[in-house]
Every structure is written in C-alpha cells, then in structure tokens.
Design a protein around this motif. Structure first.
Motif, PDB file in Angstrom:
ATOM      1  N   TYR A 209     -92.596 -49.854 -37.163  1.00  0.00           N
ATOM      2  CA  TYR A 209     -92.375 -48.633 -37.013  1.00  0.00           C
ATOM      3  C   TYR A 209     -91.640 -48.147 -38.214  1.00  0.00           C
ATOM      4  CZ  TYR A 209     -93.662 -49.118 -32.168  1.00  0.00           C
ATOM      5  OH  TYR A 209     -94.262 -49.002 -31.168  1.00  0.00           O
ATOM      6  N   ILE A 210     -91.823 -49.016 -39.770  1.00  0.00           N
ATOM      7  CA  ILE A 210     -90.952 -48.753 -40.851  1.00  0.00           C
ATOM      8  C   ILE A 210     -92.237 -48.999 -41.892  1.00  0.00           C
ATOM      9  CG2 ILE A 210     -88.984 -49.557 -39.839  1.00  0.00           C
ATOM     10  CD1 ILE A 210     -88.868 -52.471 -41.728  1.00  0.00           C
ATOM     11  N   HIS A 211     -91.453 -48.475 -42.968  1.00  0.00           N
ATOM     12  CA  HIS A 211     -92.116 -48.213 -44.410  1.00  0.00           C
ATOM     13  C   HIS A 211     -93.462 -48.203 -43.953  1.00  0.00           C
ATOM     14  CE1 HIS A 211     -88.946 -52.832 -45.604  1.00  0.00           C
ATOM     15  NE2 HIS A 211     -88.586 -50.782 -44.737  1.00  0.00           N
ATOM     16  N   ALA A 212     -93.705 -46.912 -43.612  1.00  0.00           N
ATOM     17  CA  ALA A 212     -94.848 -46.376 -43.641  1.00  0.00           C
ATOM     18  C   ALA A 212     -95.325 -44.989 -45.108  1.00  0.00           C
ATOM     19  CB  ALA A 212     -95.236 -45.292 -43.001  1.00  0.00           C
ATOM     20  N   ILE A 213     -95.431 -44.116 -45.543  1.00  0.00           N
ATOM     21  CA  ILE A 213     -95.630 -43.727 -46.342  1.00  0.00           C
ATOM     22  C   ILE A 213     -94.973 -43.061 -46.068  1.00  0.00           C
ATOM     23  CG2 ILE A 213     -97.300 -41.554 -47.737  1.00  0.00           C
ATOM     24  CD1 ILE A 213     -99.545 -42.763 -45.646  1.00  0.00           C
ATOM     25  N   GLN A 214     -93.415 -42.543 -48.011  1.00  0.00           N
ATOM     26  CA  GLN A 214     -92.607 -42.418 -47.358  1.00  0.00           C
ATOM     27  C   GLN A 214     -92.796 -40.557 -47.688  1.00  0.00           C
ATOM     28  OE1 GLN A 214     -89.789 -43.158 -46.382  1.00  0.00           O
ATOM     29  NE2 GLN A 214     -89.339 -44.768 -45.772  1.00  0.00           N
ATOM     30  N   GLN A 215     -93.380 -40.241 -48.972  1.00  0.00           N
ATOM     31  CA  GLN A 215     -93.665 -39.385 -50.265  1.00  0.00           C
ATOM     32  C   GLN A 215     -94.643 -38.935 -50.552  1.00  0.00           C
ATOM     33  OE1 GLN A 215     -90.639 -39.066 -52.836  1.00  0.00           O
ATOM     34  NE2 GLN A 215     -91.134 -36.770 -53.686  1.00  0.00           N
ATOM     35  N   ILE A 216     -95.305 -38.300 -50.298  1.00  0.00           N
ATOM     36  CA  ILE A 216     -96.384 -36.878 -50.748  1.00  0.00           C
ATOM     37  C   ILE A 216     -96.123 -36.021 -51.924  1.00  0.00           C
ATOM     38  CG2 ILE A 216     -97.962 -37.967 -49.219  1.00  0.00           C
ATOM     39  CD1 ILE A 216     -98.147 -35.207 -47.924  1.00  0.00           C
ATOM     40  N   ASP A 217     -96.936 -36.340 -53.552  1.00  0.00           N
ATOM     41  CA  ASP A 217     -96.227 -34.738 -53.906  1.00  0.00           C
ATOM     42  C   ASP A 217     -97.019 -35.379 -55.774  1.00  0.00           C
ATOM     43  OD1 ASP A 217     -94.863 -33.531 -55.227  1.00  0.00           O
ATOM     44  OD2 ASP A 217     -92.968 -34.463 -54.770  1.00  0.00           O
ATOM     45  N   PHE A 218     -97.191 -33.903 -56.204  1.00  0.00           N
ATOM     46  CA  PHE A 218     -97.728 -33.957 -57.425  1.00  0.00           C
ATOM     47  C   PHE A 218     -97.068 -33.667 -58.366  1.00  0.00           C
ATOM     48  CE2 PHE A 218     -99.982 -31.731 -54.078  1.00  0.00           C
ATOM     49  CZ  PHE A 218    -101.423 -31.947 -54.164  1.00  0.00           C
TER      50      PHE A 218
END
Length: 773
Positions: A209-218
């Motif tokens: 349940y940890i360390h999945a997708i944290q941030q998405i960005d441009f």
C-alpha cells in the motif's frame, strides 16, 4: 496542548525506552577509512546548519475536514484532511489548486476555497484508507489548459480493481492497489466546477500500500516548440517491495522509475499515450521506452528550477537513514536498492549502511547533490520509524524575497523542519551541498516551529508555489496552507558556545519526537530520547520561560490519595546503563540547569503513608542518574529536600557507586528562590575531582553550605565511577515508573545536562543568553 498521536503500528514502545545494544559507528577524521563491511550508522555526521534567515508565514487558507475510504486503522492517516500540494492553474486566472488524498480537488481564489472535482465520486473502486500515499495523489494541469481544458490526476483503486481491471503493464506480484492516471477535459476551462469528459491513460498495480505513483507533472520551463512541452512525468515508487529485490534496477517494468510520456500520442502499449522518441531508453532491448530515470525507492516530489540551469530536482525518501535531493537527468540510475544516498544498502542489515565498494565507479550510479540523515535517537530501536522523510521543494527565483533567491527550499514532511540549499552549491559528482534549517515566524514576529503552527508533533508538510514564485507551506495535521510573505533575521542559538561544548543532553520541549510525540528529542550531543511519563503529550504546556520559547514541560502529582504510578514526570531509564549518556561515565564533573516555575502545592501529599496530611520531604526537579542509581539514589541532582527539618534548595551529589552522598544546601528560603508562578533559572554544579558543589539562581551564585561534614565523596582527584548512567529523572523520582516519590507541581523549560562542572561565568553567560533574546 499537542494532540495525541501514536505513529507506531508494529513496535510497542515502553514508557522509557531502553538503549540499543549496538554502538553507532561514525566517521572519525583521525581514524582509518572504514572497510567495506564496517557498518556506518551515522551516514552524514554534520547536521543541517541553523540559519539566521527566517520565513514569515501568513495563514492563507484552511481546507475542509475529510476522511479516508475505507476508514483507516493507521492513525497517521487520521488527519484534519490530507492535502498534499498547492500549485497554480496555468490560465492566468490566479486560481490555485489543491488535491486532497481523500478525494477532492479544490480551487482557491484569494484564499477562498471551493470544490472543483470529487475524484472519489468518479471512481467506484477509489481507495485511500491504507498507505501514506494512497488516494487522490496528485493533479497537474496541461500547460495549454486555458485553450484545451486538459488536466491529469492520479488516484488509487483497491482490490476489486486489481482483480478486474487490466493494467498497462503487469501488476507487481500480489498487488494490493493500482495507481490510475486519468486525463480530464473540461467543457469550460474557466468554470468553478468541473464538467466534461475523462479517459484513463495509465494503470499499474503495486505489491503493497506504499510507494505507488506519487507525483505527475509537466516541465513548466518548456516553451512552445520545446520537445519537452506537454510531456507528462510520472514519479513511480517501488511499491514498497524492493528492499529484497532489484525491481528498481530492472528496465522492463515501471516500478522505481520516473516515466516520461506524451499523453497526446498513441504508440504506448495500450494506445492511450505516446512514448517520446527522445527518451533515453527508446529502442533498447528489454527496456521500457517510457523510462526517463530509474533506481528509486520513493520519488516523492520533483520540480524544475524556473531560472538558472532549469535543472530538475527530486526529493527522494530513503529506506532507513538518508533523505536525498538529486539533480535528475535523462538515463540516471539513482542506485536503489543497491544504494541509499551515498552509501551501500544491504537488505539483511537494515540498521546500518556501508561504505561504497572500491569499484563503485563502474556501476555509474548518480548520487545526491544534497542529503541529510535521520539522526534517530540512540535509545530508539534502529528498525523503527524515527519520524523523518524528505518533502521535495522549489527553487525560489522570485523578486519579492531577495534573500531566498537561488535557494532550493524543501523540508522534512514528518517533523516539519523547513530547509534550504544553494543551487549554486548543488553540483553533480561533487561534494554534497550544505543544508540549512530556516527559522519560522508568524506575522506578529513570534518565532515558531511548524509543530507549533499545527499543534501536533507530526506535521505532514508539503511545499508548493504559484506563477509569481510565491512559496506556500501546507500541512495535513490541521489542513492549513500558509503563504511565505517575507523574510527576517532570527536570533542566534539560545545555547552559548561554552555550554555547547559540554552539553550532553538538552531538552527545550520545542522538539516533540515525530514518530511518537510522547517523547522529546535531545538537542545535546548524546541524542538521547526523553520520555514524558504518564502524561505523555498532555505534559506539553503552551508557555515558555523566555522570549523565543513557546513550550515547556508540566509535571505534577495526579492522585494524592493513591500510592500508584500515575504522577507526571519525565526521564530516561536503562537498568543496564544508558550507553548514549556515556559522557557521564567516569566524568570529572556535572552540571544540571534549566528554567523552573512552581505551579501548585509543593511538596506533594505523601501517598506512601496513612496520614492524609503528610507531605513528602522532597520535591524533584532534575538530575542525572549516573552510576548504579536506581532512580532515587543520585549522582547529580537539583532538588528541594528537607535538611534538619526544613525544606531547602539543594545540589545533591554522589561520586562513587556504593559511596556516600554530599548535599550543598541554599541558605535562603526556597520559596524566595523559587516563588510560585514565576520562572527562575537554576543551576547546580558538581566537581568530582575537588568535591566542590554550587548553586546558581538567574546566573548568580547562591549562598549555602555543605550538609555532611568531612569528605563523604572520598575525593582523590579522579572522576565518578566508570559506570554508564542509568538515565535522567525530571519532576520526581523513579523514571522507570516502578513507584512514585517527590512529585513537583512545576513547569520546566530548557533543561541542560553538562558533563563538566560549569564555571560561574559560563552559567552567567548562558542565563544572559536566554534572558536577553
């Protein structure tokens, strides 16, 4: 008062934690370099530098309360809400956006918030009830949002989705959750509430349940025509399972990587996104073309310098000890799980890191440009959460705050420290850049820590920015956002250099231990955790003894009718001897000093006798239980004790195990020296080599006399017995809580324990440093 928080889900901690058996190995400048199998438990001996530079924080907004789905059992998820970023919608409107892991996306205008989109309502399998990053993890708006109305979110879905929904790439074994990246297109980009369409572009399942997708960005630096314009970056964690395997090093899966995709393309494996042809692993056999960089555990937050070189900086959360800032370039391998920060990681000995091998260069790992270590208390289990994790930050290039220009401002998301490095000093392949800790002030000029701003020992800090380069700090603890509105110069350290050189333990009650705020962190050299016994976090009083102090410790008798163990006191206890306090082993002297204010009736009613009016013949202030003291016998104690039938302020000391004690008692009435309701600075010194003892009040010597005639200490020019101390006691006897004696209805602040008998000038200078802040 601080709100009660228990952060340990597996470890059960005793009221006063015993010291560890294994000593810490640190780098000694005069010693030979450690061999490849020599453990290093203090990876970065230098602490962040305490800067005089401070930030002025103005409360900007508080977001609504929210709850995880399903209801959690982990108290770390039970926050006011779980807001985790603030940024600006790129349409010139000035609106800020704030995602809440529990499901809602808010827009802010001049600090006023309103819901824009409920991601939880749009997902039948939405999951945020377990795992620190589960839920609505992040949102980012396309740089051309004003024209196309497109933005992207990432959220978590639970077991049903894992069982039924096809991932973009095969899930990790025994996947618990899936991270889902969604593209949304608004019918009207200027609307205050979303209406439009959506499509899923990426889905991947993680083995915990940890360390999945944290941030998405441009990359906001990419102008029209730049090949990076419109490319979406995904920070994908290792799923929490890479301690024992090489998943982040394997290029055939997304875990432990930063991916770079073209959401407007269609040559990805599911046809919902494209793979940019200039990605570093395009065309490499066995490698995913989406990979931009790899070898990561938990890539928490990344950002680009909006000026200077335009570098991409990543705040990377370590496994056990090292929190790192990387400058990330295409193709980089950050080394996890073979490396943590600058050192070698071995899964079978996670309490330690190890030196790099002699042939390290051949692996081509990229190392941090700045890093700090956890400095976990020495009397805290090495395999337990010590309350540290980096939150990546922002490079400030604005004009409003010139003293911040060129600084990468970031923080520790758990304990709330706000830090910075100079971008000019963050050099790949060079010495790591020094890290500085910023001071913090409210708009009235009062110096505070983030724990004070949020009223909790665990802050859950994040840092965001807007198009004008304004900086914002936000905390899940109370769901609040603060805007940095100015800078100012803060005071120098409250500890003089002379005191610092012998300061073995120091508790200012401004540093609740983030992993369990029923403990206080040591600001002295021994790094010994103090337990707040019985009252726990309720013992923190919102009052300081001097300017710049905001908190103190309240001790008191709880039930005067019961001979129990419920009195509020504080201490350190180890029946085998506290290794971390070894500075007092064989010490030639000791000093106990701090601020005290009596707040109730002292001495307390005696619970050990049948007479309901009988009172104890002593009031415990503070002392060192050096040698074989069991919590009542002492080596160096500042106390009120009955002498010839009259209560006196005393320095009470014992030099040798099994030896006799000596008492130096003040002549003046203790009620004059320590008047009820008034803060007083007291000190007691003990010179074991000469037999001299002394008392001080507000920096001045106190007249007194020795109680025991002759030489009970058997002074021979040597120090105390060469025995590790059993601990420290504060506010009463027996910090092991085996029984209660001599409670003090008092408040205490900035308690110092020195491994020398401080000179009168040293004590006077320290008092003046406090009093004149």
């Amino acid at each position: 008062m601080y709100e009660r928080r228990w952060w340990l889900s597996v470890l059960t901690v005793a009221t006063v934690v015993s010291t560890l058996a294994a000593p810490a190995m640190v780098a000694d400048p005069g010693a030979a370099a450690p061999g490849p199998d020599d453990p290093i438990t203090d990876p970065i001996p230098e602490d962040p530098i305490r800067s005089r530079l401070g930030l002025v924080l103005e409360e900007y907004a508080q977001l609504p309360e929210s709850e995880p789905t399903p209801p959690p059992t982990d108290e770390r998820l039970m926050r006011h809400n779980r807001i985790n970023y603030v940024g600006e919608v790129p349409d010139g409107s000035g609106r800020l956006y704030v995602p809440d892991l529990n499901g809602s996306l808010y827009l802010l205008e001049d600090g006023e918030q309103h819901p824009y989109l409920d991601v939880k309502e749009r997902s039948a399998d939405f999951f945020s009830g377990r795992g620190m990053g589960s839920g609505f993890g992040f949102v980012t708006f396309h740089p051309d949002y004003a024209d196309n109305g497109v933005f992207y979110t990432v959220h978590s879905e639970g077991e049903k989705a894992v069982a039924e929904k096809e991932p973009t790439y095969p899930n990790q074994p025994d996947a618990a959750v899936q991270s889902v990246v969604t593209e949304w297109t608004a019918d009207d980009p200027a609307a205050d509430e979303f209406s439009g369409t959506s499509r899923e572009i990426f889905r991947y399942g993680f083995g915990s349940y940890i360390h999945a997708i944290q941030q998405i960005d441009f990359n906001r630096n990419a102008e029209p025509g730049d090949p990076d314009r419109g490319m979406l970056y995904l920070a994908v964690g290792d799923g929490g399972i890479a301690v024992d395997n090489d998943i982040p090093q394997e290029l055939d899966n997304p875990a432990g990587k930063i991916l770079r995709i073209d959401p407007s393309g269609d040559n990805g494996p599911n046809g919902q996104y494209g793979i940019p042809e200039d990605n570093p692993f395009v065309g490499k056999d066995g490698a995913l073309g989406e990979i931009f960089a790899y070898g990561m555990r938990d890539p928490h937050r990344f950002s680009w310098d909006p000026g200077g070189s335009g570098a991409m900086y990543l705040g990377h959360i370590g496994q056990r000890a090292v929190e790192s800032v990387y400058e990330v370039r295409p193709g980089d391998n950050l080394g996890w799980s073979k490396r943590e920060g600058y050192l070698s990681f071995r899964p079978d000995t996670q309490c330690y890191l190890y030196p790099l091998p002699a042939d390290d260069e051949k692996y081509g790992y990229t190392y941090p440009v700045a890093a700090y270590d956890h400095d976990a208390p020495k009397n805290w289990p090495c395999n337990a959460d010590s309350g540290h994790a980096i939150s990546g930050g922002q490079v400030y290039r604005g004009s409003a705050l010139p003293k911040l220009r060129g600084k990468y401002v970031f923080g520790d998301l758990v304990d709330g420290k706000v830090l910075y490095t100079e971008t000019a000093e963050m050099k790949r392949g060079g010495e790591r850049a020094p890290i500085h800790e910023l001071q913090l002030f409210d708009t009235k000029g009062k110096q505070l820590r983030m724990t004070d701003f949020v009223g909790d020992g665990r802050v859950d800090l994040r840092i965001g920015t807007d198009s004008k380069q304004n900086l914002y700090l936000l905390a899940k603890a109370n769901g609040t956002i603060w805007k940095v509105t100015g800078t100012r110069t803060g005071p120098a350290s409250e500890v003089t250099d002379k005191v610092r050189s012998n300061l073995a333990a120091y508790y200012d009650f401004e540093h609740p231990f983030a992993a369990d705020d029923a403990h206080e962190e040591d600001q002295g050299s021994s790094n010994t955790l103090l337990s707040l016994v019985n009252g726990e976090e309720s013992m923190r009083a919102k009052e300081g003894a001097f300017r710049g102090s905001n908190n103190s410790l309240q001790t008191r008798q709880v039930d005067p009718d019961d001979n129990g163990n419920d009195d509020w006191k504080a201490g350190v206890w180890d029946p085998e001897g506290a290794e971390s306090l070894r500075a007092f082993n064989g010490a030639k002297g000791a000093t106990v000093m701090g601020w005290f204010k009596t707040t109730g009736e002292n001495p307390g009613l005696n619970t050990t006798t049948p007479d309901p009016d009988d009172r104890y013949n002593s009031v415990g202030l503070a002392g060192i239980l050096s040698g074989d003291s069991n919590g009542h016998d002492v080596r160096a104690l500042l106390e009120l004790i009955e002498v010839d039938g009259e209560l006196k302020l005393v320095a009470l000391g014992r030099r040798l195990d099994g030896g006799a004690s000596q008492t130096f008692a003040a002549d003046k009435d203790w009620r004059k020296l320590l008047p009820k309701g008034k803060w007083v600075h007291l000190a007691a010194t003990f010179d074991y080599t000469t037999g001299d003892m002394a008392l001080y009040r507000n920096g001045k010597p106190v007249d007194g006399s020795y109680v025991v005639p002759g030489d009970p200490w058997k002074v021979d020019g040597s120090g105390a017995s060469a025995t590790d101390p059993r601990g420290i006691k504060i506010g009463g006897s027996f910090p092991q809580n085996s029984q209660e004696r001599n409670p003090c209805d008092c408040r205490m602040d900035s308690l110092m324990f020195l491994d020398t008998a401080a000179a009168p000038k040293t004590i006077a200078d320290q008092y003046r440093r406090f009093a004149h802040r």
